[in-house]
Design a protein around this motif. Sequence first.
Motif, PDB file in Angstrom:
ATOM      1  N   GLU A   1       0.823  -1.220   0.000  1.00 15.61           N
ATOM      2  CA  GLU A   1       0.000   0.000   0.000  1.00 15.61           C
ATOM      3  C   GLU A   1       0.850   1.260   0.000  1.00 15.61           C
ATOM      4  O   GLU A   1       0.479   2.294   0.576  1.00 15.61           O
ATOM      5  CB  GLU A   1      -0.958   0.005   1.198  1.00 15.61           C
ATOM      6  CG  GLU A   1      -1.955  -1.157   1.153  1.00 15.61           C
ATOM      7  CD  GLU A   1      -2.945  -1.121   2.302  1.00 15.61           C
ATOM      8  OE1 GLU A   1      -2.661  -0.463   3.326  1.00 15.61           O
ATOM      9  OE2 GLU A   1      -4.008  -1.744   2.167  1.00 15.61           O
ATOM     10  N   LEU A   2       2.015   1.171  -0.671  1.00 15.49           N
ATOM     11  CA  LEU A   2       2.869   2.348  -0.830  1.00 15.49           C
ATOM     12  C   LEU A   2       2.462   3.154  -2.057  1.00 15.49           C
ATOM     13  O   LEU A   2       2.795   4.331  -2.170  1.00 15.49           O
ATOM     14  CB  LEU A   2       4.337   1.912  -0.947  1.00 15.49           C
ATOM     15  CG  LEU A   2       4.904   1.135   0.248  1.00 15.49           C
ATOM     16  CD1 LEU A   2       6.319   0.668  -0.044  1.00 15.49           C
ATOM     17  CD2 LEU A   2       4.873   1.998   1.502  1.00 15.49           C
ATOM     18  N   VAL A   3       1.770   2.497  -2.985  1.00 19.84           N
ATOM     19  CA  VAL A   3       1.212   3.159  -4.157  1.00 19.84           C
ATOM     20  C   VAL A   3      -0.219   2.658  -4.345  1.00 19.84           C
ATOM     21  O   VAL A   3      -0.592   1.602  -3.826  1.00 19.84           O
ATOM     22  CB  VAL A   3       2.038   2.867  -5.432  1.00 19.84           C
ATOM     23  CG1 VAL A   3       3.435   3.454  -5.317  1.00 19.84           C
ATOM     24  CG2 VAL A   3       2.104   1.370  -5.708  1.00 19.84           C
ATOM     25  N   GLU A   4      -1.012   3.416  -5.068  1.00 19.44           N
ATOM     26  CA  GLU A   4      -2.403   3.032  -5.291  1.00 19.44           C
ATOM     27  C   GLU A   4      -2.577   2.158  -6.522  1.00 19.44           C
ATOM     28  O   GLU A   4      -3.583   1.459  -6.655  1.00 19.44           O
ATOM     29  CB  GLU A   4      -3.282   4.289  -5.419  1.00 19.44           C
ATOM     30  CG  GLU A   4      -3.339   5.097  -4.128  1.00 19.44           C
ATOM     31  CD  GLU A   4      -4.270   6.291  -4.245  1.00 19.44           C
ATOM     32  OE1 GLU A   4      -4.797   6.526  -5.365  1.00 19.44           O
ATOM     33  OE2 GLU A   4      -4.472   6.985  -3.240  1.00 19.44           O
ATOM     34  N   ARG A   5      -1.623   2.195  -7.442  1.00 15.61           N
ATOM     35  CA  ARG A   5      -1.701   1.340  -8.627  1.00 15.61           C
ATOM     36  C   ARG A   5      -0.299   1.133  -9.178  1.00 15.61           C
ATOM     37  O   ARG A   5       0.621   1.918  -8.905  1.00 15.61           O
ATOM     38  CB  ARG A   5      -2.587   1.969  -9.698  1.00 15.61           C
ATOM     39  CG  ARG A   5      -2.060   3.260 -10.302  1.00 15.61           C
ATOM     40  CD  ARG A   5      -3.087   3.922 -11.196  1.00 15.61           C
ATOM     41  NE  ARG A   5      -2.557   5.121 -11.832  1.00 15.61           N
ATOM     42  CZ  ARG A   5      -2.005   5.157 -13.041  1.00 15.61           C
ATOM     43  NH1 ARG A   5      -1.929   4.042 -13.757  1.00 15.61           N
ATOM     44  NH2 ARG A   5      -1.545   6.290 -13.557  1.00 15.61           N
ATOM     45  N   ASN A   6      -0.159   0.056  -9.931  1.00 18.45           N
ATOM     46  CA  ASN A   6       1.115  -0.229 -10.582  1.00 18.45           C
ATOM     47  C   ASN A   6       1.099   0.425 -11.955  1.00 18.45           C
ATOM     48  O   ASN A   6       0.394  -0.015 -12.865  1.00 18.45           O
ATOM     49  CB  ASN A   6       1.324  -1.747 -10.720  1.00 18.45           C
ATOM     50  CG  ASN A   6       2.700  -2.096 -11.274  1.00 18.45           C
ATOM     51  OD1 ASN A   6       3.386  -1.258 -11.851  1.00 18.45           O
ATOM     52  ND2 ASN A   6       3.094  -3.344 -11.100  1.00 18.45           N
ATOM     53  N   VAL A   7       1.868   1.489 -12.108  1.00 16.80           N
ATOM     54  CA  VAL A   7       1.828   2.250 -13.363  1.00 16.80           C
ATOM     55  C   VAL A   7       2.459   1.475 -14.518  1.00 16.80           C
ATOM     56  O   VAL A   7       2.348   1.892 -15.670  1.00 16.80           O
ATOM     57  CB  VAL A   7       2.545   3.613 -13.195  1.00 16.80           C
ATOM     58  CG1 VAL A   7       1.814   4.490 -12.198  1.00 16.80           C
ATOM     59  CG2 VAL A   7       4.004   3.413 -12.789  1.00 16.80           C
ATOM     60  N   MET A   8       3.082   0.336 -14.215  1.00 13.12           N
ATOM     61  CA  MET A   8       3.687  -0.464 -15.274  1.00 13.12           C
ATOM     62  C   MET A   8       2.799  -1.628 -15.706  1.00 13.12           C
ATOM     63  O   MET A   8       3.211  -2.463 -16.522  1.00 13.12           O
ATOM     64  CB  MET A   8       5.050  -1.004 -14.834  1.00 13.12           C
ATOM     65  CG  MET A   8       6.146   0.024 -14.855  1.00 13.12           C
ATOM     66  SD  MET A   8       7.785  -0.743 -14.808  1.00 13.12           S
ATOM     67  CE  MET A   8       7.895  -1.467 -16.440  1.00 13.12           C
ATOM     68  N   GLN A   9       1.614  -1.698 -15.162  1.00 14.38           N
ATOM     69  CA  GLN A   9       0.709  -2.774 -15.562  1.00 14.38           C
ATOM     70  C   GLN A   9       0.444  -2.706 -17.067  1.00 14.38           C
ATOM     71  O   GLN A   9       0.192  -1.637 -17.620  1.00 14.38           O
ATOM     72  CB  GLN A   9      -0.607  -2.677 -14.798  1.00 14.38           C
ATOM     73  CG  GLN A   9      -1.480  -3.913 -14.920  1.00 14.38           C
ATOM     74  CD  GLN A   9      -2.634  -3.876 -13.947  1.00 14.38           C
ATOM     75  OE1 GLN A   9      -2.843  -2.888 -13.234  1.00 14.38           O
ATOM     76  NE2 GLN A   9      -3.396  -4.954 -13.892  1.00 14.38           N
TER      77      GLN A   9
END
Length: 247
Positions: A87-95
């Motif tokens: 929960e350090l980021v809200e989404r994986n921008v590399m998905q």
Amino acid sequence: MFIRERTARNRRTSTLVCYATVFKCHLLPTFGPREVGTIRRSDIAEHFDAMRDGRVSASPGKPLPAATINRALRAMKAVLFFALERELVERNVMQRFRPFEGGKSERHVSRGTFTESEVQALMAAARPHERSLIGLLCFVGLRPGEAYALDWSAVDLEAGSLRVERSWDHRGAKFVEPKTAAGVRVVPLSGWLVAELTAHKERSVGSGLVFAGRTGNALNPSNVRRDIWLKLVKRAGVRQLDLYSLR
């Protein structure tokens, strides 16, 4: 934190070394000083484009191979998935960030599938002390690391079966659990393999590792390739594929 978590998950030493190298050489110089939540997809795309153009390289102006770039890409994805789980980021921008083309063609591993006639040639050319190892890889489907970790206590010659429950991590010099739960399994042995393993057991000390070096320790994969596999392939006159191609 990421490396510690992967170590706790019993990842192979080779995998951990690859992660550490990729981070040090290709990711930390650019993204190390930044908070993970501030990294955008466009930042990542720009970084990998720079790797392709030679603007980010140990040798300025020299583009990096696609295979190297894709290793860095996979490592970056793994770190961001880890951050998402924590929960350090809200989404994986590399998905759905696709790998670059050309990576597969740059592999140096000669891997394929042996034909039935090639398997027959290999078995005919194998020496007595080699047949049980080659037979387990070919007819039972063991991975080389699983064969190197096999202990006589996991082999039931009377029942004609063996239990796969660990693998040999040569780089880490340790036995490790299979990557998945399905990796722990009981596999049947043919009558031919039972006979070969029985003969092999009589030639060896009959306890401890089924396939051991002169000191009783697990085999070194490099030595197996040099002293057994490449010589066997030459005697058999078959294609020079790697040991995994027997599976």
